[in-house]
Each structure stands twice: as structure tokens, then as C-alpha cells.
Design a protein around this motif. Structure first.
Motif, PDB file in Angstrom:
ATOM      1  N   THR A  35       0.839  -1.202   0.000  1.00 35.37           N
ATOM      2  CA  THR A  35       0.000   0.000   0.000  1.00 35.37           C
ATOM      3  C   THR A  35       0.873   1.250   0.000  1.00 35.37           C
ATOM      4  N   VAL A  36       1.918   1.255   0.829  1.00 30.35           N
ATOM      5  CA  VAL A  36       2.847   2.385   0.864  1.00 30.35           C
ATOM      6  C   VAL A  36       3.577   2.504  -0.478  1.00 30.35           C
ATOM      7  N   ASP A  37       3.990   1.378  -1.030  1.00 29.81           N
ATOM      8  CA  ASP A  37       4.695   1.396  -2.316  1.00 29.81           C
ATOM      9  C   ASP A  37       3.824   1.986  -3.423  1.00 29.81           C
ATOM     10  N   ARG A  38       2.509   1.721  -3.384  1.00 29.22           N
ATOM     11  CA  ARG A  38       1.596   2.291  -4.380  1.00 29.22           C
ATOM     12  C   ARG A  38       1.309   3.762  -4.103  1.00 29.22           C
ATOM     13  N   LEU A  39       1.305   4.149  -2.820  1.00 27.79           N
ATOM     14  CA  LEU A  39       0.985   5.520  -2.443  1.00 27.79           C
ATOM     15  C   LEU A  39       2.102   6.507  -2.790  1.00 27.79           C
ATOM     16  N   ILE A  40       3.321   6.183  -2.479  1.00 28.46           N
ATOM     17  CA  ILE A  40       4.437   7.135  -2.585  1.00 28.46           C
ATOM     18  C   ILE A  40       4.511   7.825  -3.950  1.00 28.46           C
ATOM     19  N   PRO A  41       4.420   7.116  -5.072  1.00 28.45           N
ATOM     20  CA  PRO A  41       4.493   7.843  -6.349  1.00 28.45           C
ATOM     21  C   PRO A  41       3.262   8.714  -6.636  1.00 28.45           C
ATOM     22  N   ARG A  42       2.209   8.545  -5.846  1.00 34.50           N
ATOM     23  CA  ARG A  42       0.982   9.332  -6.030  1.00 34.50           C
ATOM     24  C   ARG A  42       0.969  10.591  -5.155  1.00 34.50           C
ATOM     25  N   ILE A  43       2.040  10.827  -4.390  1.00 27.93           N
ATOM     26  CA  ILE A  43       2.143  12.009  -3.529  1.00 27.93           C
ATOM     27  C   ILE A  43       2.906  13.100  -4.277  1.00 27.93           C
ATOM     28  N   GLY A  44       2.283  14.287  -4.351  1.00 31.12           N
ATOM     29  CA  GLY A  44       2.920  15.406  -5.035  1.00 31.12           C
ATOM     30  C   GLY A  44       3.512  16.430  -4.099  1.00 31.12           C
ATOM     31  N   ALA A  45       3.004  16.473  -2.851  1.00 33.08           N
ATOM     32  CA  ALA A  45       3.507  17.434  -1.857  1.00 33.08           C
ATOM     33  C   ALA A  45       3.110  16.953  -0.469  1.00 33.08           C
ATOM     34  N   LEU A  46       3.839  17.432   0.518  1.00 33.54           N
ATOM     35  CA  LEU A  46       3.516  17.151   1.916  1.00 33.54           C
ATOM     36  C   LEU A  46       3.027  18.423   2.587  1.00 33.54           C
ATOM     37  N   LEU A  47       2.017  18.275   3.446  1.00 33.80           N
ATOM     38  CA  LEU A  47       1.566  19.337   4.344  1.00 33.80           C
ATOM     39  C   LEU A  47       1.832  18.809   5.745  1.00 33.80           C
ATOM     40  N   VAL A  48       2.783  19.427   6.431  1.00 31.08           N
ATOM     41  CA  VAL A  48       3.295  18.871   7.682  1.00 31.08           C
ATOM     42  C   VAL A  48       3.121  19.877   8.814  1.00 31.08           C
ATOM     43  N   GLY A  49       2.676  19.382   9.946  1.00 33.62           N
ATOM     44  CA  GLY A  49       2.630  20.220  11.135  1.00 33.62           C
ATOM     45  C   GLY A  49       4.040  20.465  11.645  1.00 33.62           C
ATOM     46  N   ASN A  50       4.251  21.591  12.289  1.00 38.20           N
ATOM     47  CA  ASN A  50       5.581  21.951  12.775  1.00 38.20           C
ATOM     48  C   ASN A  50       6.105  20.954  13.803  1.00 38.20           C
ATOM     49  N   ARG A  51       5.230  20.473  14.682  1.00 38.18           N
ATOM     50  CA  ARG A  51       5.658  19.501  15.693  1.00 38.18           C
ATOM     51  C   ARG A  51       6.119  18.207  15.031  1.00 38.18           C
ATOM     52  N   THR A  52       5.443  17.797  13.981  1.00 43.97           N
ATOM     53  CA  THR A  52       5.846  16.596  13.250  1.00 43.97           C
ATOM     54  C   THR A  52       7.135  16.849  12.481  1.00 43.97           C
ATOM     55  N   PHE A  53       7.233  18.009  11.832  1.00 49.35           N
ATOM     56  CA  PHE A  53       8.418  18.339  11.042  1.00 49.35           C
ATOM     57  C   PHE A  53       9.683  18.332  11.901  1.00 49.35           C
ATOM     58  N   GLY A  54       9.612  18.904  13.072  1.00 46.07           N
ATOM     59  CA  GLY A  54      10.793  18.995  13.926  1.00 46.07           C
ATOM     60  C   GLY A  54      10.857  17.929  14.999  1.00 46.07           C
ATOM     61  N   GLY A  55       9.969  16.947  14.923  1.00 44.30           N
ATOM     62  CA  GLY A  55       9.853  15.960  15.994  1.00 44.30           C
ATOM     63  C   GLY A  55      10.743  14.743  15.842  1.00 44.30           C
ATOM     64  N   ASP A  56      10.392  13.742  16.607  1.00 44.06           N
ATOM     65  CA  ASP A  56      11.135  12.487  16.646  1.00 44.06           C
ATOM     66  C   ASP A  56      11.039  11.784  15.290  1.00 44.06           C
ATOM     67  N   ASP A  57      12.017  10.948  14.991  1.00 45.08           N
ATOM     68  CA  ASP A  57      12.077  10.260  13.704  1.00 45.08           C
ATOM     69  C   ASP A  57      12.300   8.769  13.962  1.00 45.08           C
ATOM     70  N   PRO A  58      11.412   7.897  13.438  1.00 45.10           N
ATOM     71  CA  PRO A  58      11.624   6.468  13.648  1.00 45.10           C
ATOM     72  C   PRO A  58      12.884   5.945  12.973  1.00 45.10           C
ATOM     73  N   HIS A  59      13.477   6.739  12.084  1.00 38.24           N
ATOM     74  CA  HIS A  59      14.715   6.354  11.402  1.00 38.24           C
ATOM     75  C   HIS A  59      15.951   6.988  12.052  1.00 38.24           C
ATOM     76  N   ARG A  60      15.775   7.498  13.278  1.00 36.53           N
ATOM     77  CA  ARG A  60      16.876   8.164  13.978  1.00 36.53           C
ATOM     78  C   ARG A  60      18.109   7.267  14.038  1.00 36.53           C
ATOM     79  N   GLY A  61      19.248   7.891  13.731  1.00 42.50           N
ATOM     80  CA  GLY A  61      20.513   7.166  13.797  1.00 42.50           C
ATOM     81  C   GLY A  61      20.835   6.365  12.551  1.00 42.50           C
ATOM     82  N   THR A  62      20.008   6.506  11.487  1.00 45.17           N
ATOM     83  CA  THR A  62      20.284   5.796  10.240  1.00 45.17           C
ATOM     84  C   THR A  62      20.421   6.812   9.115  1.00 45.17           C
ATOM     85  N   GLU A  63      20.839   6.341   7.947  1.00 47.38           N
ATOM     86  CA  GLU A  63      20.956   7.236   6.793  1.00 47.38           C
ATOM     87  C   GLU A  63      19.595   7.715   6.299  1.00 47.38           C
ATOM     88  N   ARG A  64      18.509   7.120   6.788  1.00 47.63           N
ATOM     89  CA  ARG A  64      17.156   7.508   6.381  1.00 47.63           C
ATOM     90  C   ARG A  64      16.564   8.607   7.274  1.00 47.63           C
TER      91      ARG A  64
END
Length: 180
Positions: A35-64
């Protein structure tokens, strides 16, 4: 015309982030997802809240770390904030007004989705009658506390129509259309 889609992964008890915005719980639930693989190419832009933008990252400590969808997506981001930074960030537009942020993100997305990230931003889109769809990946975990998928003090009733249901070992995806 572009549509607004709120997408996120949620614990079975309704939390998209743990206490204090902790996203480390999500790391063990990331993995191959058609589902994610099908969704990603269909996304043209992100609308992100500031808390999410500057918040924690599940990929912390990796190249992602710090990359949308762990590096699986690149494109224009519109961050809704009361305090835009003094220094610009390439590819990121900071906006203080929800409608202006939505309009800018839709223009940038063209015919693709504007993917909304952040519970408060999504709630604002719901309250303004702007949200079109919701995609929730329900992870098999109970967090017990944190940031809820949707919280509206005093309550509200947002009618949804199921569009799709899919399952992977990491999560069950539920895709809904907001009924107006």
C-alpha cells in the motif's frame, strides 16, 4: 485536482506517537508494504505540522533519518507553523495560515495527493472541511499514551466511507474517504 490525504501509522489503541511525540515504537513496524509502495508515487507534496516536522524520527541514527518516508519520497513540503525559521530550508515552505498552506501544497502537488502529516494539522483540515481521505496503518501494538490519531475536545462526528483494506505482517491498512 489534488486531494488531501492524512496518512499515518497508529497503534491499536489509537496513538500515532508515544508520550512526548516518541516515534521509536514505530521502527519495528516498518517494512515492506504494498500500500505504501503504491501511495508514494501518487504524492505530489507534503503538508506537515511543525511539531511533526521537527519531531522524533523512527529512522533516527540511520541514513534515512530526516527524510520523508525514510527517503522513499522527495518533493515540496509545506510546514504549518506559527514561527517560521529565520533561515530557509531547501524544498520546504513555512506557512502560518492553514488555507494558504493547503492552497500552496495543492498547487505544488498538481494532480497528485497532498499527504498530511501530523495530528493537529489533520484535525485543522477536518475542522475546515478540507480533508478528503484518511489512510491509517494499524500496527499490532498498544502504546497506552501519546498523541491520538484524531482528538477533538467536546467531540465531533466525522463520517467516513471505507475505500480499501489490506494487510501485511507489519500492519493492517484502512483507507477511507471523508463523507461531506
Amino acid at each position: 485536482m489534488s486531494r488531501l490525504l492524512y496518512s499515518c501509522t497508529m497503534s491499536l489503541d489509537g496513538f500515532i506517537a508515544g508520550p512526548g511525540g516518541d516515534m521509536s515504537w514505530l521502527t519495528s513496524h516498518l517494512g515492506p508494504n504494498p500500500t505504501v509502495d503504491r501511495l508514494i508515487p501518487r504524492i505530489g507534496a507534503l503538508l506537515v505540522g511543525n511539531r511533526t516536522f521537527g519531531g522524533d524520527d523512527p529512522h533516527r541514527g540511520t541514513e534515512r533519518e530526516g527524510k520523508a518516508f525514510g527517503g522513499g519520497w522527495e518533493g515540496p513540503q509545506f510546514v504549518l507553523t506559527n514561527r517560521p525559521p529565520e533561515r530557509p530550508i531547501p524544498g520546504v515552505t513555512f506557512v502560518t495560515d492553514l488555507r494558504q498552506a493547503v492552497d500552496g501544497a495543492k498547487a505544488a502537488a498538481g494532480e497528485k495527493y497532498v499527504n498530511v502529516l501530523g495530528a493537529r494539522t489533520a484535525r485543522g483540515c477536518v475542522e475546515a472541511g478540507l480533508l478528503d481521505e484518511i489512510l491509517v496503518f494499524v500496527a499490532p501494538v498498544l502504546l497506552g499514551d501519546g498523541v491520538r490519531l484524531f482528538e477533538h475536545p467536546g467531540g465531533t462526528n466525522v463520517r467516513l466511507e471505507r475505500m480499501d483494506v489490506a494487510q501485511t505482517p507489519q500492519a493492517t491498512s484502512l483507507w477511507f474517504r471523508v463523507v461531506r
